[in-house]
Design a protein around this motif. Structure first.
Motif, PDB file in Angstrom:
ATOM      1  N   TRP A   1       0.834  -1.207   0.000  1.00  0.00           N
ATOM      2  CA  TRP A   1       0.000   0.000   0.000  1.00  0.00           C
ATOM      3  C   TRP A   1       0.868   1.256   0.000  1.00  0.00           C
TER       4      TRP A   1
ATOM      5  N   TYR B   1      -7.219  -5.012  -4.617  1.00  0.00           N
ATOM      6  CA  TYR B   1      -6.342  -5.590  -3.599  1.00  0.00           C
ATOM      7  C   TYR B   1      -7.078  -5.829  -2.273  1.00  0.00           C
ATOM      8  N   PRO B   2      -7.851  -4.863  -1.743  1.00  0.00           N
ATOM      9  CA  PRO B   2      -8.551  -5.123  -0.474  1.00  0.00           C
ATOM     10  C   PRO B   2      -9.536  -6.280  -0.573  1.00  0.00           C
TER      11      PRO B   2
END
Length: 346
Positions: free
Chosen positions: A213, A294-295
């Motif tokens: 991130w 991604y999350p």
């Protein structure tokens, strides 16, 4: 089932899900930047785990020799690409990266295999070897096909998976291996016992997620990868080297795969083909995340791990079937939500 058993299953599921999350994130990263569905991601897991186990037991892993051979092939590709304008500084840099560096790593590996090095050195060498294989794999197999269709890249990915899996059998044999644990400590939390290895899995997974991130949000190379993922042609027009972006994506994917293997090889016995199934479960999480989020991929990986743990308790013979069936409702919903596209007529 009582509360204690449920907690044990949740703990096991979260541990497995953390590993699947790392692999899912790597798959999403590579696909977003290069459009490659990285089926050999599982081989990075196997190579990292068994290289680490071999070094820890005083054996010479064949992956170090493979990295040097692939480096020589990558150098030959670079020479052919620059045949019309040979710039000696560029050639010297390519020689240093593709041949000198893998040669030094091979020499250090040969020395380490005969002297039973500490765990930290075994981990470092394993990561460097597998990372080198990942970069050279992109240079040899995927960089020349960068402008082809996704189907061609998928076929190349399947071919790389089969080749690397066969080489894994040649290097490590059909017998399974285990590696030494990273930490022997243990922490009790009620009925649950958290070993040092499981804590390492949680810590590394969390650190990698946060690190990715920060990498994508704050660094220049991370922003270049994001730009390449959004629009490859636009990134090239503004001066971003998409080839370098692909190399960085494969470097990160191979590091994540190798580290995942190193984390799980003290927990379970790994064979030359075990990584393929582990990688497929990370692929399920990536598909649920649409190969873009991604999350959502990280959350889906935890769900996959928990479903697998409870399935192994209730129906151990069908746990793999149950896990892979998670794809059916997701793909059905995505197909219903996607707009209809008419087929092109000849």
């Amino acid at each position: 089932m009582n509360m204690t058993i449920m907690l044990f299953l949740m703990q096991d599921g979260i541990t497995n899900g953390a590993v699947y999350a790392l692999l899912g994130l790597a798959l999403v990263l590579v696909f977003a930047v290069t459009r490659v569905i990285l089926i050999p991601q599982g081989e990075f897991v196997t190579y990292g785990a068994l290289t680490y186990a071999s070094l820890s037991s005083g054996q010479m892993p064949g992956t170090a020799r493979l990295a040097l051979v692939m480096g020589v092939a990558a150098f030959a590709f670079d020479l052919y690409a620059a045949r019309r304008a040979l710039h000696w500084p560029v050639i010297a840099r390519a020689f240093a990266v593709n041949i000198v560096l893998p040669g030094l790593v091979l020499a250090l590996t040969v020395w380490a295999a005969g002297h039973h090095p500490p765990v930290a050195l075994c981990i470092a060498l394993s990561l460097i070897i597998v990372a080198s294989i990942g970069i050279f794999l992109y240079r040899i197999a995927f960089q020349p096909l960068a402008h082809t269709s996704v189907l061609v890249l998928l076929i190349a990915s399947v071919g790389c998976h089969l080749a690397l899996q066969g080489l894994g059998l040649l290097f490590f044999g059909a017998e399974g291996q285990r590696g030494p644990v990273i930490a022997d400590a243990a922490v009790m939390a009620g009925p649950l016992r958290f070993t040092g290895q499981s804590i390492a899995v949680y810590g590394v997974a969390t650190a990698f997620i946060v690190g990715l991130w920060l990498f994508f949000g704050l660094t220049l190379y991370g922003k270049a990868l994001r730009a390449t993922a959004v629009n490859r042609l636009g990134a090239r027009l503004v001066g971003i080297r998409t080839t370098l972006s692909g190399q960085i994506a494969f470097l990160l994917a191979s590091l994540i795969g190798a580290l995942s293997g190193i984390l799980i090889v003290p927990i379970t016995t790994l064979y030359y083909d075990t990584g393929f199934l582990i990688g497929l479960k990370g692929f399920i999480a990536a598909i649920i995340g649409g190969l873009v989020s991604y999350p959502l991929t990280a959350v889906a990986a935890l769900v996959v791990g928990i479903v697998e743990a409870f399935s192994s308790f209730y129906a151990s013979n069908y746990k793999e079937v149950i896990v892979f069936m998670l794809l059916i409702p997701v793909l059905l919903l995505r197909s219903l939500a996607a707009p209809a596209v008419e087929e092109e007529k000849d």
